[in-house]
Design an enzyme around this catalytic site. Structure first.
Site, PDB file in Angstrom:
ATOM      1  N   ASN A 116     -33.419  26.839 -41.526  1.00  0.00           N
ATOM      2  CA  ASN A 116     -32.600  26.177 -42.548  1.00  0.00           C
ATOM      3  C   ASN A 116     -32.760  24.666 -42.433  1.00  0.00           C
ATOM      4  O   ASN A 116     -33.479  24.182 -41.552  1.00  0.00           O
ATOM      5  CB  ASN A 116     -31.139  26.624 -42.452  1.00  0.00           C
ATOM      6  CG  ASN A 116     -30.528  26.239 -41.131  1.00  0.00           C
ATOM      7  OD1 ASN A 116     -30.390  25.069 -40.818  1.00  0.00           O
ATOM      8  ND2 ASN A 116     -30.181  27.242 -40.324  1.00  0.00           N
TER       9      ASN A 116
ATOM     10  N   ASP B 286     -27.932  33.759 -40.347  1.00  0.00           N
ATOM     11  CA  ASP B 286     -27.060  34.923 -40.506  1.00  0.00           C
ATOM     12  C   ASP B 286     -27.851  36.226 -40.378  1.00  0.00           C
ATOM     13  O   ASP B 286     -27.275  37.278 -40.137  1.00  0.00           O
ATOM     14  CB  ASP B 286     -26.369  34.875 -41.874  1.00  0.00           C
ATOM     15  CG  ASP B 286     -25.248  33.845 -41.878  1.00  0.00           C
ATOM     16  OD1 ASP B 286     -24.511  33.776 -40.884  1.00  0.00           O
ATOM     17  OD2 ASP B 286     -25.128  33.077 -42.862  1.00  0.00           O
TER      18      ASP B 286
ATOM     19  N   LYS C 233     -50.543  36.628 -36.364  1.00  0.00           N
ATOM     20  CA  LYS C 233     -50.222  35.980 -37.640  1.00  0.00           C
ATOM     21  C   LYS C 233     -50.423  36.979 -38.783  1.00  0.00           C
ATOM     22  O   LYS C 233     -51.475  37.620 -38.876  1.00  0.00           O
ATOM     23  CB  LYS C 233     -51.135  34.767 -37.839  1.00  0.00           C
ATOM     24  CG  LYS C 233     -50.788  33.983 -39.073  1.00  0.00           C
ATOM     25  CD  LYS C 233     -51.740  32.831 -39.279  1.00  0.00           C
ATOM     26  CE  LYS C 233     -51.493  32.212 -40.640  1.00  0.00           C
ATOM     27  NZ  LYS C 233     -52.613  31.404 -41.086  1.00  0.00           N
TER      28      LYS C 233
ATOM     29  N   LYS D  79     -12.582  31.732 -44.472  1.00  0.00           N
ATOM     30  CA  LYS D  79     -13.371  31.736 -43.226  1.00  0.00           C
ATOM     31  C   LYS D  79     -12.484  31.408 -42.026  1.00  0.00           C
ATOM     32  O   LYS D  79     -12.599  32.011 -40.957  1.00  0.00           O
ATOM     33  CB  LYS D  79     -14.467  30.672 -43.341  1.00  0.00           C
ATOM     34  CG  LYS D  79     -15.841  31.172 -42.947  1.00  0.00           C
ATOM     35  CD  LYS D  79     -16.919  30.181 -43.293  1.00  0.00           C
ATOM     36  CE  LYS D  79     -17.942  30.777 -44.234  1.00  0.00           C
ATOM     37  NZ  LYS D  79     -19.029  29.886 -44.581  1.00  0.00           N
TER      38      LYS D  79
ATOM     39  N   LYS E 209     -12.287  34.151 -39.154  1.00  0.00           N
ATOM     40  CA  LYS E 209     -12.869  33.849 -37.842  1.00  0.00           C
ATOM     41  C   LYS E 209     -11.794  33.532 -36.806  1.00  0.00           C
ATOM     42  O   LYS E 209     -12.074  33.511 -35.611  1.00  0.00           O
ATOM     43  CB  LYS E 209     -13.869  32.703 -37.957  1.00  0.00           C
ATOM     44  CG  LYS E 209     -14.998  32.993 -38.963  1.00  0.00           C
ATOM     45  CD  LYS E 209     -16.328  32.425 -38.537  1.00  0.00           C
ATOM     46  CE  LYS E 209     -17.406  32.681 -39.569  1.00  0.00           C
ATOM     47  NZ  LYS E 209     -18.760  32.626 -39.045  1.00  0.00           N
TER      48      LYS E 209
HETATM   49  O1  PMT Z   1     -27.475  19.064 -39.117  1.00  0.00           O
HETATM   50  P1  PMT Z   1     -27.276  18.232 -40.381  1.00  0.00           P
HETATM   51  O2  PMT Z   1     -28.549  18.040 -41.152  1.00  0.00           O
HETATM   52  O3  PMT Z   1     -26.567  16.927 -40.088  1.00  0.00           O
HETATM   53  O4  PMT Z   1     -26.308  19.067 -41.349  1.00  0.00           O
HETATM   54  C1  PMT Z   1     -24.995  19.326 -40.944  1.00  0.00           C
HETATM   55  C2  PMT Z   1     -24.493  20.681 -41.444  1.00  0.00           C
HETATM   56  C3  PMT Z   1     -24.408  20.664 -42.957  1.00  0.00           C
HETATM   57  C4  PMT Z   1     -25.425  21.785 -40.986  1.00  0.00           C
HETATM   58  C5  PMT Z   1     -23.104  20.906 -40.768  1.00  0.00           C
HETATM   59  O5  PMT Z   1     -22.234  19.874 -41.180  1.00  0.00           O
HETATM   60  C6  PMT Z   1     -22.515  22.272 -41.133  1.00  0.00           C
HETATM   61  O6  PMT Z   1     -21.904  22.471 -42.160  1.00  0.00           O
HETATM   62  N1  PMT Z   1     -22.688  23.256 -40.223  1.00  0.00           N
HETATM   63  C7  PMT Z   1     -22.293  24.669 -40.441  1.00  0.00           C
HETATM   64  C8  PMT Z   1     -23.279  25.314 -41.336  1.00  0.00           C
HETATM   65  C9  PMT Z   1     -23.061  26.797 -41.424  1.00  0.00           C
HETATM   66  O7  PMT Z   1     -23.810  27.552 -40.868  1.00  0.00           O
HETATM   67  O8  PMT Z   1     -22.009  27.200 -42.074  1.00  0.00           O
HETATM   68  P2  PMT Z   1     -21.621  28.743 -42.268  1.00  0.00           P
HETATM   69  O9  PMT Z   1     -20.575  28.711 -43.303  1.00  0.00           O
HETATM   70  O10 PMT Z   1     -22.842  29.568 -42.519  1.00  0.00           O
HETATM   71  O11 PMT Z   1     -21.019  29.171 -40.866  1.00  0.00           O
HETATM   72  C10 PMT Z   1     -19.645  28.982 -40.554  1.00  0.00           C
HETATM   73  C11 PMT Z   1     -19.450  28.753 -39.073  1.00  0.00           C
HETATM   74  O12 PMT Z   1     -19.866  29.923 -38.356  1.00  0.00           O
HETATM   75  C12 PMT Z   1     -20.238  27.608 -38.512  1.00  0.00           C
HETATM   76  O13 PMT Z   1     -19.444  26.942 -37.558  1.00  0.00           O
HETATM   77  C13 PMT Z   1     -21.432  28.284 -37.824  1.00  0.00           C
HETATM   78  O14 PMT Z   1     -21.878  27.521 -36.703  1.00  0.00           O
HETATM   79  C14 PMT Z   1     -20.820  29.611 -37.391  1.00  0.00           C
HETATM   80  N2  PMT Z   1     -21.783  30.737 -37.313  1.00  0.00           N
HETATM   81  C15 PMT Z   1     -22.461  31.155 -38.414  1.00  0.00           C
HETATM   82  C16 PMT Z   1     -23.322  32.226 -38.311  1.00  0.00           C
HETATM   83  C17 PMT Z   1     -23.480  32.858 -37.052  1.00  0.00           C
HETATM   84  N3  PMT Z   1     -24.302  33.893 -36.901  1.00  0.00           N
HETATM   85  N4  PMT Z   1     -22.783  32.441 -35.998  1.00  0.00           N
HETATM   86  C18 PMT Z   1     -21.938  31.385 -36.106  1.00  0.00           C
HETATM   87  O15 PMT Z   1     -21.319  30.991 -35.113  1.00  0.00           O
END
Ligand code: PMT
Length: 431
Positions: free
Chosen positions: A214, A283, A293, A341, A345
């Protein structure tokens, strides 16, 4: 906050560039004033490029234009304006000469004149030959300055440029930055906290050369690491692949996949008083990873399985008193999705960023967010990520104060987690 760095003429003048960078890493705005002899060691252009501000090199207009009375006037009162602009003045390196001028009230150049004109805290980081440092005249001048409230950042001992070994080497730039922060009253309000922080994106291999990833650069997470460290916290930064340099004094654990991030988080959870998950974790990961490859043979269907939700697992493993803060990258209905969320969570707070705007969010230097808890939603408008990091930490620190919850919920005793969640569900239904 704003800091003027005064550079006087010693061999350590080249290190003043590092001092400027160390101050900027603390989200301080920096301008530079140089004495004439400092300019023999380093060019003003270096500091202009680092700070984005004109460097003041003289008390007098540089290009004297007899017809331009106004600009002369402006220049001759510039030291007053600079003295009023600065929240702190730090002289690094401070030579024996500039210390003597400060101690005796001489004002024959911009820096010494500004020193007399400023009401802001003044710090000096002396750097000189050991004999000059130990000379009674220098020590008497320092004593005078200390009595007047000037903070002296003691030089270190070691080999000096002159070949001698002894005291006289300018203190390290990080140490100078910390002294400036202390002088500015930026407290160590996170002292005693150990922060387990995730940053950057993860990568899930498809074959030896390709992966699902990503756009996360790590900038947001690294900014939080730096801010927390400068506020006195111990920081364990678990980072996906990132081109960024880790902030100084932060323990960096590098990982690549969501599974490696999960293992690293769970391995260090017990040490943390606070967990912040700014990483963008995959995810899904491919069920099969090709050994060689993959060839382009036509349409390709990938079978993916969900990764573990690290954040939810961290909440299940939470120990008493541990705060857990998640991030949410949303492209629509940010607060609504973020609130769902937060509940799903079971975290204490979630930082919602709108990643639909190209100029903020992923891989940008600025970001905007909503800091959402069970009881409040605080809008944090667009600002540099380093500044936003401090604002987010301000709110995290506030979570440690139970009184704020009591007032907001109108409760007479600290509400339980279930009571708080019920209150939020009611709010969702009302909306
Ligand atoms: O790194 P940059 O370029 O500065 O960008 C910053 C950012 C936009 C990535 C950052 O500010 C941000 O929003 N990070 C969370 C992105 C994300 O994955 O969001 P989500 O809505 O998919 O996940 C929600 C939360 O669950 C997050 O805290 C994530 O770390 C956590 N998660 C998600 C999936 C997973 N399998 N395990 C997790 O712990």
């Amino acid at each position: 906050m704003k800091v003027t760095v005064g550079v006087s003429g010693g061999i350590a003048a080249y290190k003043a560039a590092e001092v400027v960078r160390a101050l900027q890493r603390q989200a301080l705005e920096v301008r530079v004033v140089m004495t004439a002899s400092a300019q023999q060691f380093i060019q003003p252009l270096t500091f202009a490029a680092l700070t984005g501000h004109k460097v003041i090199t003289s008390l007098w207009p540089q290009h004297h234009d007899r017809n331009s009375y106004d600009s002369d006037m402006e220049s001759s009162i510039e030291h007053i304006a600079e003295a009023q602009w600065a929240d702190a003045l730090v002289v690094a390196p401070a030579t024996a000469n500039i210390l003597a001028k400060f101690a005796h009230g001489l004002s024959d150049d911009f820096l010494s004149t500004m020193y007399l004109a400023t009401a802001a805290p003044v710090l000096v980081a002396p750097a000189m030959n050991t004999n000059m440092w130990e000379h009674p005249a220098t020590q008497a001048n320092l004593e005078t300055l200390r009595r007047r409230g000037v903070r002296v950042i003691e030089p270190a001992s070691g080999p000096l440029a002159c070949g001698m070994v002894g005291p006289g080497r300018m203190a390290e730039p990080e140490l100078i930055a910390t002294a400036v922060l202390n002088a500015l009253g930026r407290s160590h309000d996170m002292a005693g906290e150990t922060i387990l922080l995730t940053a950057g994106g993860t990568r899930e291999a498809l074959d030896p050369v390709r992966f699902l990833g990503n756009r996360s650069s790590g900038k947001m997470g690294y900014a939080i690491a730096e801010a927390a460290q400068s506020r006195g916290a111990k920081v364990i930064l678990i980072s996906g692949p990132s081109a960024l340099y880790p902030p100084p004094h932060v323990e960096l654990v590098r990982v690549t996949t969501a599974d490696e991030m999960r293992n690293a988080v769970l391995a260090r959870m017990a040490e943390a008083t606070l967990v912040i998950k700014a990483a963008a974790v995959a995810d899904y990961r491919p069920v099969n990873v090709a050994d060689q490859k993959m060839k382009r043979t036509g349409p390709l269907t990938l079978e993916l399985v969900p990764t573990e939700d690290i954040l939810a697992e961290a909440v299940r493993n939470r120990r008493p008193g541990q705060l857990i803060v998640g991030f949410a990258a949303e492209t629509e209905n940010g607060v609504e999705n973020g609130r769902a969320k937060l509940l799903r969570k079971g975290v204490d707070a979630i930082v919602i960023n709108d990643v639909s705007k190209p100029e903020i969010g992923f891989d940008s230097d600025a970001n905007a967010a909503t800091f959402l808890t069970l009881t409040k939603a605080i809008d944090l408008p667009e600002m540099p990520k380093r500044k936003l990091a401090d604002r987010i930490l301000d709110e995290v620190v506030a979570l440690r104060r139970p009184q704020s919850l009591l007032v907001e919920l109108g409760a007479t005793q600290v509400p339980s987690r279930e009571e708080k969640q019920a209150a939020v569900r009611r709010q969702i239904i009302i909306e």
